[in-house]
Scaffold this motif. Structure first.
Motif, short mmCIF file in Angstrom:
data_model
loop_
_atom_site.label_atom_id
_atom_site.label_comp_id
_atom_site.label_asym_id
_atom_site.label_seq_id
_atom_site.Cartn_x
_atom_site.Cartn_y
_atom_site.Cartn_z
N TYR A 1 0.90 -1.31 0.16
CA TYR A 1 0.13 0.26 0.23
C TYR A 1 0.91 1.08 0.19
CZ TYR A 1 -3.54 3.20 1.39
OH TYR A 1 -3.74 4.41 1.67
N GLU A 2 1.10 2.43 -0.76
CA GLU A 2 1.45 3.38 -1.27
C GLU A 2 -0.10 4.39 -1.30
OE1 GLU A 2 3.62 3.73 -3.81
OE2 GLU A 2 5.13 1.94 -3.98
N ARG A 3 0.17 5.35 -0.17
CA ARG A 3 -1.39 6.02 0.25
C ARG A 3 -1.33 6.93 -0.97
NH1 ARG A 3 -3.12 10.85 2.65
NH2 ARG A 3 -5.01 10.26 4.58
N ARG A 4 -0.21 7.52 -1.48
CA ARG A 4 -0.75 8.39 -2.74
C ARG A 4 -1.27 8.19 -3.85
NH1 ARG A 4 2.43 14.18 -3.39
NH2 ARG A 4 1.98 13.91 -5.20
N ARG B 1 -5.97 6.06 -6.87
CA ARG B 1 -6.88 5.75 -7.95
C ARG B 1 -7.87 4.84 -7.63
NH1 ARG B 1 -6.92 0.05 -6.91
NH2 ARG B 1 -4.61 0.40 -6.07
N MET B 2 -8.07 4.44 -6.35
CA MET B 2 -9.21 3.72 -5.96
C MET B 2 -10.07 5.57 -4.99
SD MET B 2 -8.01 1.91 -2.62
CE MET B 2 -6.60 0.82 -2.21
N LEU B 3 -10.03 6.53 -4.72
CA LEU B 3 -11.03 7.06 -4.43
C LEU B 3 -11.33 8.16 -5.92
CD1 LEU B 3 -9.88 8.43 -0.68
CD2 LEU B 3 -11.41 6.58 -1.83
N ARG B 4 -10.51 8.47 -6.60
CA ARG B 4 -10.54 9.38 -7.27
C ARG B 4 -10.37 10.27 -7.73
NH1 ARG B 4 -13.60 4.15 -8.77
NH2 ARG B 4 -12.82 3.30 -10.42
N VAL B 5 -10.37 10.92 -5.85
CA VAL B 5 -10.80 12.43 -5.81
C VAL B 5 -8.93 12.75 -5.00
CG1 VAL B 5 -12.97 12.19 -5.68
CG2 VAL B 5 -11.56 12.05 -4.17
N ALA B 6 -9.31 13.79 -4.54
CA ALA B 6 -8.19 14.63 -3.92
C ALA B 6 -7.93 13.21 -3.47
CB ALA B 6 -8.36 15.60 -3.59
N ILE B 7 -6.47 13.23 -2.51
CA ILE B 7 -5.72 12.76 -1.56
C ILE B 7 -6.64 13.30 -0.43
CG2 ILE B 7 -4.51 11.53 -0.22
CD1 ILE B 7 -2.66 11.18 -3.24
N LEU C 1 -15.02 3.73 4.04
CA LEU C 1 -15.55 3.09 4.21
C LEU C 1 -16.93 2.25 3.92
CD1 LEU C 1 -15.25 3.97 8.48
CD2 LEU C 1 -15.08 1.35 7.43
N PRO C 2 -17.69 3.84 3.43
CA PRO C 2 -18.73 3.54 2.80
C PRO C 2 -18.82 3.05 1.41
CG PRO C 2 -18.68 5.96 3.17
CD PRO C 2 -17.60 5.45 3.36
N ILE C 3 -17.43 2.68 0.63
CA ILE C 3 -17.35 2.36 -0.19
C ILE C 3 -17.21 0.40 0.13
CG2 ILE C 3 -15.86 1.51 -2.46
CD1 ILE C 3 -15.06 4.75 -1.23
N GLU C 4 -16.45 -0.19 1.19
CA GLU C 4 -16.30 -0.54 1.57
C GLU C 4 -17.92 -1.65 1.86
OE1 GLU C 4 -16.09 -4.79 3.60
OE2 GLU C 4 -16.86 -2.95 4.65
N ALA C 5 -18.60 -0.83 2.77
CA ALA C 5 -20.20 -0.79 2.51
C ALA C 5 -20.28 -1.56 1.65
CB ALA C 5 -20.87 -0.01 3.54
N GLU C 6 -20.18 -0.89 0.48
CA GLU C 6 -20.77 -1.45 -0.59
C GLU C 6 -20.38 -2.31 -1.66
OE1 GLU C 6 -23.30 -1.56 -3.70
OE2 GLU C 6 -23.87 -0.04 -2.09
N LEU C 7 -19.55 -2.69 -1.58
CA LEU C 7 -18.43 -4.14 -1.90
C LEU C 7 -19.24 -4.97 -0.99
CD1 LEU C 7 -15.17 -2.59 -2.60
CD2 LEU C 7 -16.92 -3.44 -4.42
N GLU C 8 -19.36 -4.79 0.07
CA GLU C 8 -19.66 -5.46 1.20
C GLU C 8 -21.34 -6.40 0.80
OE1 GLU C 8 -20.00 -9.09 3.95
OE2 GLU C 8 -18.59 -8.47 2.67
#
Length: 90
Positions: A25-28, A33-39, A51-58
């Protein structure tokens, strides 16, 4: 926030894969890539976005939706684990 993280209950294989992924894992790179928004500036802010992304995937995983991606779920969980570690100061 900590209660929410502690309440996650996911299959062992999924968690093991995510835990393994935290080593790469490299934060920047990965949050962009994952959020497609500013870090997000803090681990807390990143967790609030992840968390909401993970909840939707779950939800998709449990429903066996054709739109579910195991690889994306592992990525998001790895980011959650890494950001949680940073949030808790470990």
């Amino acid at each position: 926030m900590t209660k929410t993280l502690n309440d996650l209950n996911r299959p062992g294989l999924l968690v093991q894969a995510a835990a393994h992924g935290t080593g790469q894992y490299e934060r920047r790179r990965d949050l962009r890539r994952m959020l497609r928004v500013a870090i997000p500036g803090t681990a807390r802010a990143a967790l609030e976005k992840l968390l909401p992304i993970e909840a939707e995937l779950e939800k998709r995983r449990r429903e066996r939706a054709t739109t579910y991606s195991f690889a994306r779920h592992v990525d998001i969980l790895a980011a959650l684990l890494a950001e949680a570690r940073s949030f808790r100061g470990a």
